[in-house]
Design an enzyme around this catalytic site. Sequence first.
Site, PDB file in Angstrom:
ATOM      1  N   ALA A 212       0.800  -1.224   0.000  1.00 45.25           N
ATOM      2  CA  ALA A 212       0.000   0.000   0.000  1.00 45.25           C
ATOM      3  C   ALA A 212       0.829   1.268   0.000  1.00 45.25           C
ATOM      4  CB  ALA A 212      -0.942   0.001   1.204  1.00 45.25           C
ATOM      5  N   CYS A 336       4.970  -0.027 -11.946  1.00 47.51           N
ATOM      6  CA  CYS A 336       5.198   1.213 -12.696  1.00 47.51           C
ATOM      7  C   CYS A 336       6.513   1.060 -13.462  1.00 47.51           C
ATOM      8  CB  CYS A 336       5.205   2.433 -11.778  1.00 47.51           C
ATOM      9  SG  CYS A 336       6.258   2.287 -10.336  1.00 47.51           S
TER      10      CYS A 336
END
Length: 394
Positions: A212, A336
């Site tokens: 997270a 990413c």
Amino acid sequence: MTPAARTQAAIELLDQIILAARDGGASADVLIQRGFAARRYAGSKDRRAIRALVYDAIRLCGERPESGRAALLALAAGDPALASTFDDSPYGPPPMVVGEPVADTGIAPAWLIAALALSGIDTDQAAALLDRAPLDLRVNTLKADVAQVRAALPEALPIDGIGAALRLPPDTPVEKTQPYRDGWIEVQDAGSQIVTLAAGAQPGMRVVDLCAGGGGKTLALAAAMANRGDLLATDSDRPRLSRLLPRAERAGVSTVETRLLDPGREAEPLADWAGAADVVLIDAPCSGTGTWRRNPEARWRLTPARLAKLVETQARLLDVGAALVRPGGTLVHIVCSLLDAEGAGQVEAFLARHPCWAAAPLALPLGTPHGSGMRLTPLSHSTDGFFVAKLVRA
């Protein structure tokens, strides 16, 4: 400050950034902030000019430079005004010397350019990774809608196809605005918003955000769940995870629970969630090749050994996450990164280890099919670079 003094300040900051990239130290943004704190005499125009010099030099130099001076000399080669500041004036840099080291220019280290090419990222796509990033917002639908936010921030423009996403001019002081203070908006790249949609989170679900961090995707999941259900946010980075609950309070999120995990032993504190989650989202630690627009010095940090370690960590986290998913549930793998070793290849390896799992098709507002998932890039989609795949347990 004189132009020459600004150049010297940029050189000194670049020296620190280069060392930090080599040794795994603080990010460029953090080092620049510290540098300005130590240079209180620098006015706002000085700080903007110095920051621009630093980041222009970082973007210009593909390989990690030998020094900050070498990086600024490379930049000065195409900027006569900058070259003139190497004048040995008070607080300025010494004059240029014929034959002194000048940094090589380029997109990234040669080995990394080759790895990107093997992953289907051509020169134009790679070059766009170093463009300046826009400032994107996610409208927090727990507190406001797009129309309300646009009325308060008329300069915020909608992003086609992404209902809760808006885009502001770069450098807008968004954190000083009333919508931000009231929790109506969060700063979040449009690509990050899109890949979070792959989770298909719905009200009443049991959802785990396994990596997270500071909670950007956690809060987006909570909004998609209408603040109903069970949402567990975990991470092994205590400082980052500690920022999540204050953000959740500002956003009006009351369903999130946080747990700190021990790296390498993530499964033990999650035993009560084994086989119980409808969705597990893994925004895995990665090379960040898709975020060079925001962190261009990251390409100086990455090495083949570092990449191999990240790939190993991602595989372990996928196995941990898979054990939490109920039969028929979903595992979402996000990086990413635009390297196949972390994206399409990682998913292929997971499916080979877990024959009772299958990749599911994705219907996202933007993206290009790639391997068993989808890819977003700055050039094609005006977002950060991402790979996302949706995996379903039989």
